[in-house]
Design a protein around this motif. Structure first.
Motif, PDB file in Angstrom:
ATOM      1  N   ALA A 259      49.630  45.283  44.070  1.00 45.88           N
ATOM      2  CA  ALA A 259      48.775  46.209  43.320  1.00 45.88           C
ATOM      3  C   ALA A 259      47.655  46.758  44.201  1.00 45.88           C
ATOM      4  O   ALA A 259      47.340  47.957  44.165  1.00 45.88           O
ATOM      5  CB  ALA A 259      48.189  45.495  42.100  1.00 45.88           C
ATOM      6  N   GLU A 260      47.060  45.895  45.008  1.00 45.49           N
ATOM      7  CA  GLU A 260      45.990  46.340  45.903  1.00 45.49           C
ATOM      8  C   GLU A 260      46.521  47.319  46.942  1.00 45.49           C
ATOM      9  O   GLU A 260      45.885  48.342  47.238  1.00 45.49           O
ATOM     10  CB  GLU A 260      45.356  45.142  46.609  1.00 45.49           C
ATOM     11  CG  GLU A 260      44.224  45.534  47.554  1.00 45.49           C
ATOM     12  CD  GLU A 260      43.623  44.353  48.285  1.00 45.49           C
ATOM     13  OE1 GLU A 260      42.623  44.539  48.978  1.00 45.49           O
ATOM     14  OE2 GLU A 260      44.171  43.227  48.152  1.00 45.49           O
TER      15      GLU A 260
ATOM     16  N   THR B 261      47.080  50.698  45.386  1.00 50.00           N
ATOM     17  CA  THR B 261      45.797  51.378  45.170  1.00 50.00           C
ATOM     18  C   THR B 261      45.290  52.007  46.462  1.00 50.00           C
ATOM     19  O   THR B 261      44.805  53.151  46.471  1.00 50.00           O
ATOM     20  CB  THR B 261      44.755  50.386  44.631  1.00 50.00           C
ATOM     21  OG1 THR B 261      45.198  49.882  43.365  1.00 50.00           O
ATOM     22  CG2 THR B 261      43.394  51.059  44.460  1.00 50.00           C
TER      23      THR B 261
ATOM     24  N   ALA C 275      51.491  39.624  42.893  1.00 40.90           N
ATOM     25  CA  ALA C 275      51.200  40.818  42.094  1.00 40.90           C
ATOM     26  C   ALA C 275      49.900  41.465  42.536  1.00 40.90           C
ATOM     27  O   ALA C 275      49.780  42.697  42.588  1.00 40.90           O
ATOM     28  CB  ALA C 275      51.141  40.452  40.612  1.00 40.90           C
ATOM     29  N   ASP C 276      48.919  40.653  42.875  1.00 39.95           N
ATOM     30  CA  ASP C 276      47.645  41.186  43.372  1.00 39.95           C
ATOM     31  C   ASP C 276      47.831  41.909  44.701  1.00 39.95           C
ATOM     32  O   ASP C 276      47.235  42.966  44.942  1.00 39.95           O
ATOM     33  CB  ASP C 276      46.623  40.050  43.537  1.00 39.95           C
ATOM     34  CG  ASP C 276      46.116  39.524  42.206  1.00 39.95           C
ATOM     35  OD1 ASP C 276      46.288  40.224  41.181  1.00 39.95           O
ATOM     36  OD2 ASP C 276      45.565  38.409  42.185  1.00 39.95           O
TER      37      ASP C 276
ATOM     38  N   PRO D  33      54.128  50.512  42.775  1.00 47.19           N
ATOM     39  CA  PRO D  33      54.163  49.128  43.266  1.00 47.19           C
ATOM     40  C   PRO D  33      55.359  48.386  42.678  1.00 47.19           C
ATOM     41  O   PRO D  33      55.697  48.566  41.506  1.00 47.19           O
ATOM     42  CB  PRO D  33      52.843  48.550  42.750  1.00 47.19           C
ATOM     43  CG  PRO D  33      52.562  49.329  41.501  1.00 47.19           C
ATOM     44  CD  PRO D  33      53.137  50.696  41.698  1.00 47.19           C
TER      45      PRO D  33
END
Length: 287
Positions: free
Chosen positions: A66-67, A70, A62-63, A83
């Motif tokens: 998400a990154e 962004t 998930a990180d 995402p």
């Protein structure tokens, strides 16, 4: 309505280069961008706890997505970025998703770790079976203002030509149409093929294939090159002067049962720019 661009990310450096390419592509097309991380089922079912942390694999995935989303939003604020974290077999997921996209963009291969090493094999599998063009980004080149496309007169290369014209028009780039050929084997010792005659026949064939596309894209400056060489060698050499190379999934010389031909495979491995592999299962120009 323009279908979205899908990019696969896995946290590696090459997937971030794929992200940059896909974000720019979405902006050119006025399309949405779907940033997808596929968490393999076997990793999802076996939580991973790095030393000193309580993060499991799903949290880490998930990180990553998400990154990446962004980064895409910050580089192209006008693009609608979403995402998505999907659990499944990576290649199968992207092939299935390719039915609803203008292009699938993937990194050439990952850079360490069990998940990342999947990216190379995933790229090959998706390129061989996807319904949409698949762009594999190993090295990002810029400033050449040129799209390269290989053609051999087959229906597969016709689809590649259509996609290449579209990309050249979007990028306001020159289109380099390359036809590489070798002398056929003589039927007997007394028959010697005339290289000039063969080259002229191939030139007429290329001009015939280009006619309708040139009428559709009058803004595209087309350079046609015929060269006596192995197609893979000629295309790899020419890729150093291009910002994108486009090929069909397999050409006239490929075995019918193969999803991707030797020329496409060689270009994916060694091209000096991103490579788009196009199958004739759907019109590459329809978006």
């Amino acid at each position: 309505m323009t279908e979205p661009v899908i990019v696969g990310v896995d946290g590696s450096g090459r997937s971030l280069r794929a992200l940059a390419w896909a974000t720019h592509e979405a902006a050119l097309r006025g399309a949405a961008l779907r940033v997808v991380h596929v968490l393999p089922t076997w990793e999802h079912d076996i939580p991973f706890h790095p030393p000193g942390t309580w993060l499991n694999v799903r949290d880490r995935a998930a990180d990553i997505v998400a990154e990446a989303a962004t980064i895409a939003k910050e580089s192209q604020p006008g693009v609608d970025v979403s995402p998505e974290l999907i659990v499944g077999h990576p290649a199968a997921v992207f092939v299935e998703q390719s039915e609803r996209t203008s292009a699938v963009v993937l990194g050439a291969r990952g850079e360490g770790g069990v998940s990342n090493t999947l990216m190379g094999s995933v790229s090959l599998q998706v390129a061989g079976h996807a319904a949409a063009p698949v762009v594999v980004v190993g090295y990002v080149s810029g400033g050449n203002d040129r799209v390269l496309v290989g053609t051999d007169g087959s229906p597969v290369s016709a689809a590649a030509l259509a996609y290449a014209f579209e990309e050249a028009s979007l990028r306001r780039a020159q289109l380099h149409v390359l036809r590489a050929w070798g002398l056929p084997t003589p039927a007997d010792d007394r028959t010697v093929p005339d290289p000039e005659q063969i080259a002229e026949e191939y030139r007429h064939e290329v001009e015939r294939d280009l006619g309708e596309l040139q009428a559709r894209y009058p803004d595209v400056d087309v350079q046609v090159e015929l060269v006596r060489s192995r197609p893979s060698v000629a295309l790899i050499r020419a890729s150093g002067r291009a910002d994108l190379a486009v090929v069909g999934s397999r050409g006239k010389g490929g075995f019918h049962g193969l999803a991707i031909g030797s020329v496409s495979h060689a270009l994916l491995q060694d091209a000096a720019c991103p490579v788009a592999v196009v199958r004739p299962t759907r019109s590459a120009g329809a978006v």
